[in-house]
Scaffold this active site. Sequence first.
Site, PDB file in Angstrom:
ATOM      1  N   HIS A  37     -17.264  -9.863 -11.111  1.00 18.02           N
ATOM      2  CA  HIS A  37     -17.916  -9.970 -12.332  1.00 18.02           C
ATOM      3  C   HIS A  37     -17.314 -11.024 -13.237  1.00 18.02           C
ATOM      4  O   HIS A  37     -17.740 -11.609 -13.924  1.00 18.02           O
ATOM      5  CB  HIS A  37     -17.679  -8.747 -12.747  1.00 18.02           C
ATOM      6  N   GLN A 148     -24.475 -13.501  -5.640  1.00 22.82           N
ATOM      7  CA  GLN A 148     -25.355 -13.526  -4.398  1.00 22.82           C
ATOM      8  C   GLN A 148     -25.144 -12.181  -3.455  1.00 22.82           C
ATOM      9  O   GLN A 148     -26.028 -12.292  -2.545  1.00 22.82           O
ATOM     10  CB  GLN A 148     -25.067 -14.899  -3.792  1.00 22.82           C
ATOM     11  N   SER A 185     -17.494  -5.235  -4.940  1.00 18.11           N
ATOM     12  CA  SER A 185     -18.524  -4.382  -5.229  1.00 18.11           C
ATOM     13  C   SER A 185     -17.910  -3.374  -6.166  1.00 18.11           C
ATOM     14  O   SER A 185     -16.785  -2.741  -5.720  1.00 18.11           O
ATOM     15  CB  SER A 185     -19.223  -3.966  -4.242  1.00 18.11           C
TER      16      SER A 185
END
Length: 287
Positions: A37, A148, A185
């Site tokens: 992030h 992506q 993630s």
Amino acid sequence: MHTLTTPDEMRAWSGRQRDAGLTIGFVPTMGALHTGHLALAADAARRSDRVVVSIFVNPLQFNESADFDSYPRPIDADVESCRQAGVAAVYAPTAAAMYPPGFQTRVVPGLLADVMEGAMRPGHFEGVVTVVAKLFGAVRPDVAIFGQKDFQQLAIIRQMAADLDLGIDIVGHPIVRDADGLAQSSRNLRLNETQRARAIVVPHSLDAATTAANRGAAPSEIVAAARSVVEAEPLARHEYTTIFDAQTLQEITDDDEHAVGPLRIATAVWFGDVRLIDNCELRTHGV
Ligand code: PAF
């Protein structure tokens, strides 16, 4: 750094930046921020004068309430990460501010949402594009950055921005990976130590696919090569592996002799109740 919690506050802040001649770069997130992030925020900072990060765990895009309930929400640590990253404003609305009583409008994505994640998670992308449209309406960004890793999400949002004439530049940022190759993630936080160690079969399966593609294997053989890596891991449960056209997201099979690409391969794999997804470009000679 400003912290804003309602659409009106957000829009007012955004309007002041615009009045001052400043552009806004936007990174929508569901929090549990990691270096992936922060790479998106750094990308936004290169492309705009002021970066906004939103933190909102969107109930509309979860298929199971248990998944929504267990989604990590370390809000204080997230706000601190944004401050250290030089973010100008965090937009962290409550669910009540986003979906007040009487809320009833949804944005419905098109064909791009029918395959892969959309096929496995009915309604998921409708929830995603609805919340992203609302976030865009409050933040009013010039440019928005999406990872992506969620390649299909990126394609669907780009299509929505074009179809609805939003005038927002949608940018895809390359997948950020841990040192062992696992795509970053927020869901990785929910893996136990053993699952986390074994989760490297996910990127390894994509490596096997790339190797097969490079020797000219047919699509079915490429997919089989990837699957066999995941299926050899007892803690992993394979959900899907698909080769697809990066523009249309349509699956490429052995019959698609004239597919010229660019092509990608995507996979979804479960470890316990944690679902991981990953994808990569396939530079094929044989497909
Ligand atoms: O990718 C995500 O984190 C979410 O799907 C998004 C884009 C923030 C919408 O809730």
